[in-house]
Design a protein around this motif. Structure first.
Motif, mmCIF file in Angstrom:
data_model
loop_
_atom_site.group_PDB
_atom_site.id
_atom_site.type_symbol
_atom_site.label_atom_id
_atom_site.label_comp_id
_atom_site.label_asym_id
_atom_site.label_seq_id
_atom_site.Cartn_x
_atom_site.Cartn_y
_atom_site.Cartn_z
ATOM 1 N N ASN A 159 3.651 -14.986 -83.563
ATOM 2 C CA ASN A 159 2.486 -15.770 -84.380
ATOM 3 C C ASN A 159 2.453 -15.810 -85.807
ATOM 4 O O ASN A 159 2.884 -14.434 -86.068
ATOM 5 N N LEU A 160 2.072 -16.504 -86.623
ATOM 6 C CA LEU A 160 2.665 -16.076 -88.520
ATOM 7 C C LEU A 160 1.208 -15.348 -88.201
ATOM 8 O O LEU A 160 1.441 -13.773 -89.193
ATOM 9 N N ARG A 161 0.232 -14.983 -88.073
ATOM 10 C CA ARG A 161 -1.354 -13.596 -87.719
ATOM 11 C C ARG A 161 -0.154 -12.537 -87.518
ATOM 12 O O ARG A 161 -0.278 -11.327 -88.493
ATOM 13 N N ARG A 162 0.519 -12.671 -86.494
ATOM 14 C CA ARG A 162 0.840 -11.118 -86.336
ATOM 15 C C ARG A 162 1.955 -10.913 -87.686
ATOM 16 O O ARG A 162 1.976 -9.194 -88.076
ATOM 17 N N GLN A 163 3.057 -11.468 -87.623
ATOM 18 C CA GLN A 163 3.802 -11.165 -88.682
ATOM 19 C C GLN A 163 3.568 -11.377 -89.959
ATOM 20 O O GLN A 163 3.953 -10.227 -90.583
ATOM 21 N N LEU A 164 2.938 -11.157 -90.266
ATOM 22 C CA LEU A 164 2.128 -11.111 -91.675
ATOM 23 C C LEU A 164 1.316 -9.778 -91.697
ATOM 24 O O LEU A 164 1.361 -9.164 -92.211
ATOM 25 N N LEU A 165 0.524 -9.409 -90.461
ATOM 26 C CA LEU A 165 0.410 -8.659 -89.833
ATOM 27 C C LEU A 165 1.503 -7.139 -90.106
ATOM 28 O O LEU A 165 0.936 -6.269 -90.908
ATOM 29 N N ALA A 209 -4.791 -5.331 -95.884
ATOM 30 C CA ALA A 209 -4.461 -6.230 -94.667
ATOM 31 C C ALA A 209 -5.524 -6.900 -93.889
ATOM 32 O O ALA A 209 -4.478 -7.943 -93.421
ATOM 33 N N LEU A 210 -6.555 -7.272 -94.600
ATOM 34 C CA LEU A 210 -6.892 -8.025 -94.758
ATOM 35 C C LEU A 210 -7.372 -9.524 -94.810
ATOM 36 O O LEU A 210 -6.897 -10.488 -94.899
ATOM 37 N N GLY A 211 -7.169 -9.067 -96.406
ATOM 38 C CA GLY A 211 -6.489 -10.829 -97.013
ATOM 39 C C GLY A 211 -5.305 -11.134 -95.988
ATOM 40 O O GLY A 211 -5.171 -11.988 -96.258
ATOM 41 N N LEU A 212 -3.929 -10.657 -96.168
ATOM 42 C CA LEU A 212 -3.735 -10.873 -95.568
ATOM 43 C C LEU A 212 -3.735 -11.838 -93.834
ATOM 44 O O LEU A 212 -3.288 -12.569 -93.861
ATOM 45 N N LEU A 213 -4.533 -11.127 -93.450
ATOM 46 C CA LEU A 213 -4.801 -11.390 -92.270
ATOM 47 C C LEU A 213 -5.462 -12.990 -92.369
ATOM 48 O O LEU A 213 -5.159 -13.966 -91.288
ATOM 49 N N GLY A 214 -6.521 -12.675 -92.761
ATOM 50 C CA GLY A 214 -7.345 -14.546 -93.272
ATOM 51 C C GLY A 214 -6.671 -15.239 -94.199
ATOM 52 O O GLY A 214 -6.769 -16.558 -93.527
ATOM 53 N N TYR A 215 -5.843 -14.933 -94.742
ATOM 54 C CA TYR A 215 -4.354 -15.691 -95.658
ATOM 55 C C TYR A 215 -3.398 -16.621 -94.577
ATOM 56 O O TYR A 215 -3.182 -17.375 -94.228
ATOM 57 N N ALA A 216 -3.282 -15.411 -93.653
ATOM 58 C CA ALA A 216 -2.458 -15.778 -92.475
ATOM 59 C C ALA A 216 -3.013 -16.564 -91.337
ATOM 60 O O ALA A 216 -3.045 -17.329 -91.170
ATOM 61 N N SER A 217 -4.237 -16.864 -91.131
ATOM 62 C CA SER A 217 -5.225 -17.718 -90.804
ATOM 63 C C SER A 217 -5.670 -19.096 -90.610
ATOM 64 O O SER A 217 -5.231 -20.150 -90.175
ATOM 65 N N LEU A 218 -5.620 -19.002 -92.494
ATOM 66 C CA LEU A 218 -5.938 -20.314 -92.742
ATOM 67 C C LEU A 218 -4.076 -20.663 -92.835
ATOM 68 O O LEU A 218 -4.317 -22.394 -92.721
ATOM 69 N N LEU A 219 -3.012 -20.121 -93.108
ATOM 70 C CA LEU A 219 -1.764 -20.422 -93.140
ATOM 71 C C LEU A 219 -1.567 -21.471 -91.696
ATOM 72 O O LEU A 219 -0.928 -22.132 -92.104
ATOM 73 N N SER A 220 -2.030 -20.806 -90.799
ATOM 74 C CA SER A 220 -1.550 -20.646 -89.772
ATOM 75 C C SER A 220 -2.722 -21.915 -89.099
ATOM 76 O O SER A 220 -2.038 -22.926 -88.630
ATOM 77 N N TRP A 221 -3.599 -22.003 -89.632
ATOM 78 C CA TRP A 221 -4.773 -23.312 -89.620
ATOM 79 C C TRP A 221 -3.879 -24.700 -90.101
ATOM 80 O O TRP A 221 -3.981 -25.879 -89.573
ATOM 81 N N ARG A 222 -3.656 -24.536 -91.548
ATOM 82 C CA ARG A 222 -2.889 -25.814 -91.931
ATOM 83 C C ARG A 222 -1.799 -25.740 -91.642
ATOM 84 O O ARG A 222 -1.386 -27.582 -90.701
ATOM 85 N N ILE A 223 -0.747 -25.003 -90.891
ATOM 86 C CA ILE A 223 0.289 -24.580 -90.434
ATOM 87 C C ILE A 223 -0.691 -26.445 -88.646
ATOM 88 O O ILE A 223 0.894 -26.894 -88.749
ATOM 89 N N ARG A 224 -1.208 -25.583 -88.227
ATOM 90 C CA ARG A 224 -1.076 -26.254 -86.795
ATOM 91 C C ARG A 224 -1.876 -27.654 -87.303
ATOM 92 O O ARG A 224 -1.514 -28.466 -86.331
ATOM 93 N N LYS A 225 -2.779 -27.548 -88.202
ATOM 94 C CA LYS A 225 -2.916 -29.273 -87.933
ATOM 95 C C LYS A 225 -2.012 -30.220 -88.576
ATOM 96 O O LYS A 225 -2.299 -31.705 -88.251
#
Length: 687
Positions: free
Chosen positions: A2-8, A401-417
């Motif tokens: 998923n996107l979060r793991r990729q950005l991680l 890393a935390l910023g990218l993880l948070g951004y990835a979570s937000l990005l993933s939520w928007r894409i899922r929506k």
């Protein structure tokens, strides 16, 4: 993944920060090391200049400057404190344990041996002789002449040799006796000593004024064994040797004092003569700096590991007591200043920087100055910088890393929506719903959602068009079919000779003509594409083309007041004349269909900076809000609402296709006074 793991995983690229920091620290260490080399070289050169002007500091006995020291020469280390003359070496605090000894053996098959050690402090020379002699024989004063085991030393005083013997009747203090009663000038009571028995022999410790030596010293121990026909000796001279004693090489106190003034942090200054003999050796404490103790040991170890010095040579050991070796020393004695870097044998992670400069006077190279300094001097300065850099890098890495993880979570939520909205955009019946969200975000995902919404709007319009197409076609086809059917029925009933036959035939032909127009409208787009492929652009002038077309349009649309306004004498372009005519036909047909009878329709040609502006303006209803950008889409028509008639909505779409072929643009807008609509075709000028 998923996107979060990729950005991680992408965040691992932030590891380049500490790597880059380590590279920077390495570069900084190199710069500081270069600065240390230059500083040591400058110090060595300054000392060499001073010593070149006062060569007696190196050679207090001028004769040794011209005479090469041989292998029989003795060396005395400089002491840091006065030596107690007690005959003991093991466990004493006189510093003998740190002094390297030199072994002299007796003759063949002899067990006699003596180890020589010497130190200088102030104006005195301290000598320690450890004698291996299994058969110790003490001096017997009751016997005539010399007897027993004894030590003979030869000095050089006032340009003459001086020989003295030291023997003991028992362990304890001993005094020197002249070997020749004709010797004078030396107070023998100033030569003090102590004789101490040892497990395999005895030890003699002496203190001699340096002035008495004259810069020379020879000695031998004599084993007076009853079982031997001739006494056995061991030392750097022989009993029957009447030449001048070998040289005694030591560090003058005045030179030591001079070098102390040049010492810096963790410095070691050495001076060698032309034969590699160490004339002076002064140093400061090698205690680590306080700043070094403030750095966590693990970080310090990491830093030193980064600056690994496995390829460096170990500091060379002296080839024999008192003689120094090294590449930089060899170069300096040849007349060239040099530097060398060694690994410290006492510390695995430390280095030693050495700089050597030649001492040159009018006669050539007379010695060399070596200044050495531990790499700890400058490494301790960068330890704390490295620890802070590592801390900042790890903090930046964690925050990133935390910023990218948070951004990835937000990005993933928007894409899922967005994915969920796209999944529910069309229901099970194939109907496009009105629930697709339009994001206001100005990034790519927001733009994607708006494009999806626009796409769904077009799909909805297309579906609506398809759903009404059958009604439109049935409405369009029913009337001509009904006309043809009724005309045929009337012909059948009236017979071929009836008077109304011509009327019925004319009506049937009109119905067929209407059917043909409908089919023609449905196939115009395909024919246009074929026309575009089959027409090659040529150079043409719009002015005569418009003048010719205008006369035809006046005849076609007599119910409207047509006007031609050409504001340029010529308008050359590159294009296909047939396609330009077809586009103008569609624009005039559209204007005439909305313009009331006796209404004004104006065809105008004007010039802009890079384009020719060809416009068709007509009186009539204005464009509804939101329809200006959609008028040129396929299957969009306003005539049904405005005129009550049904159209397929392909005319203006054909105009846009022709404009695209000519790299032109087409737009529609309301008149400035609100009295109608104006369509503008902008065609690029001919280069």
């Amino acid at each position: 993944m998923n996107l979060r793991r990729q950005l991680l995983l992408v965040s691992l690229l932030l590891l380049a920060l500490p790597w880059a920091g380590c590279q920077f620290i390495g570069e900084m260490e190199g710069a500081m090391r270069l600065g240390q080399e230059r500083s040591l070289q400058a110090t060595a050169q300054a000392i060499a200049t001073v010593l070149a002007a006062e060569d007696t500091l190196l050679y207090p006995n001028p004769g040794r400057r011209t005479e090469e020291a041989n292998e029989r020469s003795l060396y005395a280390y400089p002491a840091t404190r006065a030596v107690d003359i007690d005959g003991y070496i093991s466990g004493s605090d006189d510093g003998w344990n740190t002094v390297e000894g030199r072994l002299f053996s007796g003759g063949a098959n002899s067990s006699l041996a003596v180890t020589y050690k010497a130190q200088t402090y102030g104006d005195n020379l301290s000598v320690m002789l450890q004698v291996t002699d299994p058969n110790l024989v003490y001096y017997n004063p009751g016997l005539a002449g010399p007897n027993g085991d004894r030590l003979v030393i030869r000095l050089w005083y006032d340009g003459r040799p001086q020989a003295y013997v030291i023997a003991a009747i028992a362990p304890g203090n001993v005094r020197a006796r002249r070997l020749n009663d004709r010797q004078s000038g030396i107070n023998v009571t100033d030569i003090q000593g102590h004789w101490q028995d040892s497990q395999n022999g005895y030890t003699i410790e002496l203190q001699i004024p340096l002035l008495y030596t004259g810069g020379r010293l020879g000695f031998y121990v004599l084993n007076d064994s009853p079982s031997s026909a001739a006494p056995d000796t061991a030392g750097n001279i022989q009993a029957n040797d009447l030449s001048a004693p070998p040289w005694l090489i030591y560090s003058p106190a005045k030179l030591q004092t001079l070098l102390d003034s040049f010492l810096g942090q963790n410095d070691r200054i050495q001076v060698v003569d032309k034969d590699h003999w160490s004339i002076a050796d002064v140093m400061t404490s090698d205690t680590p700096r306080a700043a070094d103790n403030d750095t966590f040991w693990l970080l310090r170890l990491m830093y030193r590991s980064i600056l690994s010095n496995d390829s460096l040579m170990t500091l060379p050991q002296d080839s024999q007591p008192g003689r120094l070796r090294g590449k930089e020393i060899d170069s300096a004695l040849e007349g060239d200043a040099a530097t060398e870097r060694y690994s410290d044998p006492a510390y695995r992670t430390r280095t030693i920087q050495s700089a050597a400069a030649p001492i040159i006077d009018d006669d050539g190279v007379i010695g060399a100055v070596i200044v050495r300094q531990s790499g700890e001097t400058y490494l301790s300065l960068t330890d704390q910088a490295f620890s802070r850099l590592l801390g900042y890098s790890m903090s930046a890495l964690g925050v990133g890393a935390l910023g990218l993880l948070g951004y990835a979570s937000l990005l993933s939520w928007r894409i899922r929506k967005l994915s969920s909205a796209a999944n529910h955009a069309i229901d099970a019946d194939g109907q496009v719903t009105n629930t697709f969200p339009r994001s206001k975000a100005r990034d790519e995902i927001g733009e994607l959602s708006r494009h999806y919404a626009k796409l769904l709007d077009r799909v909805r319009e297309y579906n609506d068009y398809l759903r009404t197409l059958s009604r439109k076609l049935s409405h369009e086809l029913r009337t001509p079919i009904a006309i043809i059917q009724s005309s045929l029925d009337n012909l059948e009933q009236s017979g071929p000779d009836a008077a109304d036959t011509t009327i019925y035939l004319q009506r049937a032909r009109e119905g067929l003509s209407r059917l043909q127009r409908i089919l023609t409208a449905m196939s115009e787009a395909n024919r246009l594409e074929e026309s575009i492929r089959n027409n090659l652009p040529t150079e043409l002038d719009l002015v005569p083309l418009l003048e010719e077309l205008f006369l035809a349009y006046q005849a076609i649309y007599p119910q409207h007041r047509l006007a031609l306004d050409i504001q340029v004498p010529a308008a050359p372009i590159t294009g296909a004349a047939d396609l330009i005519v077809q586009a103008l036909d569609k624009m005039l047909e559209n204007a005439a269909s909305f313009c009331p009878e006796d209404g004004d329709i104006t065809l105008r040609l004007s010039a802009e900076k890079t384009d020719w502006q060809l416009s068709v303006s007509n009186q009539g209803p204005t464009l509804p809000a939101g329809m200006r950008d959609r008028l040129f889409d396929p299957m969009v028509s306003l005539r049904e609402e405005q005129t009550g008639t049904v159209h397929l909505g392909l005319g203006l779409h054909i105009v846009r296709l022709i404009a695209d072929f000519h790299h032109a643009t087409i737009s529609a807008d309301n008149r400035a006074d609100g009295s109608g609509v104006v369509f503008v075709l902008r065609v690029p000028k001919l280069d």
